[in-house]
Design an enzyme around this catalytic site. Structure first.
Site, PDB file in Angstrom:
ATOM      1  N   SER A  98       1.100  -5.960  19.272  1.00 24.84           N
ATOM      2  CA  SER A  98       0.023  -6.291  20.210  1.00 24.84           C
ATOM      3  C   SER A  98      -0.365  -5.004  20.930  1.00 24.84           C
ATOM      4  O   SER A  98       0.010  -4.778  22.084  1.00 24.84           O
ATOM      5  CB  SER A  98       0.486  -7.352  21.214  1.00 24.84           C
ATOM      6  OG  SER A  98       0.739  -8.569  20.574  1.00 24.84           O
ATOM      7  N   LYS A 173      -6.403 -10.341  19.401  1.00 28.84           N
ATOM      8  CA  LYS A 173      -5.088 -10.649  19.997  1.00 28.84           C
ATOM      9  C   LYS A 173      -5.111 -10.404  21.498  1.00 28.84           C
ATOM     10  O   LYS A 173      -4.576 -11.200  22.283  1.00 28.84           O
ATOM     11  CB  LYS A 173      -4.002  -9.793  19.339  1.00 28.84           C
ATOM     12  CG  LYS A 173      -2.597  -9.991  19.931  1.00 28.84           C
ATOM     13  CD  LYS A 173      -2.121 -11.431  19.819  1.00 28.84           C
ATOM     14  CE  LYS A 173      -0.821 -11.689  20.577  1.00 28.84           C
ATOM     15  NZ  LYS A 173       0.342 -11.041  19.951  1.00 28.84           N
ATOM     16  N   LYS A 241       1.118  -6.106  29.884  1.00 29.30           N
ATOM     17  CA  LYS A 241       0.585  -5.042  29.023  1.00 29.30           C
ATOM     18  C   LYS A 241      -0.590  -5.533  28.196  1.00 29.30           C
ATOM     19  O   LYS A 241      -1.617  -4.846  28.080  1.00 29.30           O
ATOM     20  CB  LYS A 241       1.709  -4.522  28.115  1.00 29.30           C
ATOM     21  CG  LYS A 241       1.305  -3.476  27.095  1.00 29.30           C
ATOM     22  CD  LYS A 241       1.014  -4.051  25.713  1.00 29.30           C
ATOM     23  CE  LYS A 241       2.222  -4.715  25.092  1.00 29.30           C
ATOM     24  NZ  LYS A 241       1.926  -5.217  23.729  1.00 29.30           N
TER      25      LYS A 241
END
Length: 289
Positions: A98, A173, A241
């Site tokens: 990711s 994503k 994040k």
């Protein structure tokens, strides 16, 4: 018929069960120890071959699957000249971190120039999906590369979407994570309000899941919230994040919900960063939400 060899880098909460599925489906697996011995030992016991370095893994692999924590590790591992030089032209990189679209594009540029095929292919479904082999893959790149990877991906994925050119996988994503983070905040608030209104939480879930407020978070995370079980499936620090990637990519846009969610996860990270991101509910309750 012998299946092609697979190098797997990133044996964390997601990577370990994914790697197990590859072994169970007959793929020769090549691994190396990075931070922890336990996942390496578990895979070696199932038949994986351990090597002394990522470069040695690369030399023995037809496919390289990577699912790393952040952009930093993507750059350190995948853009290391020694690693790229260890790959044989015709090898395929399946990059499942990711991470950010910009870093993914830089990696793809370097690899394609060296004759390495690249699939930008992050996943969704969490550790439960990884363990059950029911992940969703968001695959981006040349459609022929996806075709080449279909059998391998099907070992741990129930759904494979082709989403466009390199970078689109990481982008979608990030959008998914942005939405998941906001949904978790909504479920946390809904749970608190239901308690105040003397609504039994399982009735709340049953009714809402057949109504317009239904969400994956409500269906799958309510028990964790009620039991305050924050054993990490997906760490809060990693969710922060991922939201930051989305907000960063959309910095020219007005994204008030996403920016607000990012601020809350940032505030919670120092205390709850190593717990499951569902721990944001505990942070909210401490704030008096």
């Amino acid at each position: 018929m012998t299946k092609p060899s697979v190098g797997f880098l990133g044996l964390g909460a997601m990577g370990l069960p994914m790697a197990k599925h590859l072994i169970q489906n007959g793929y020769p697996l090549h691994i190396t120890c990075n931070r922890s011995r336990s996942p390496v030992d578990a895979l070696v016991a199932l038949g994986a071959t351990e090597h002394s370095s990522a470069e040695e893994v690369a030399k023995h692999s037809t496919f390289i699957v990577t699912i790393l924590p952040t952009d930093k590790e993507m750059e350190e591992v995948l853009l290391a000249p020694s690693f790229i030089q260890s790959l044989t032209p015709g090898t395929t990189l399946i990059e499942m971190t990711s991470g950010s679209p910009s870093v993914m594009k830089r990696i793809a540029e370097a690899y394609l120039a060296s004759g390495i095929q690249v699939l930008d292919a992050p996943v969704s479904g969490g550790t439960v999906g990884a363990e059950k082999g029911k992940l969703t893959v968001m695959a981006a790149g040349d459609p022929s590369t996806l075709d080449h990877c279909q059998s391998l991906l099907s070992c741990f994925a129930a759904t494979i979407h082709y989403v466009g050119s390199i970078g689109a996988g990481k982008g979608i994503k990030a959008i998914n994570q942005m939405m998941a983070a906001v949904h978790m905040l909504a479920v946390s608030e809904a749970t608190v309000l239901a308690e105040q209104l003397d609504i039994e939480p399982h009735i709340l879930r049953e009714v809402i899941m057949s109504s317009s407020g239904a969400s994956w978070m409500l269906e799958n995370k309510l028990e964790a919230l009620l039991e305050e079980n924050y054993m990490p499936g997906f760490k809060l620090s990693l969710m922060r994040k991922d939201i930051q990637i989305a907000v960063g990519e959309g910095k020219a846009l007005d994204l008030p919900l996403s920016n607000f969610a990012l601020a809350l996860y940032q505030q919670a990270e120092s205390t709850y960063g190593n717990l499951d991101f569902a721990a944001i509910s505990h942070y909210l309750s401490e704030r008096g939400t």
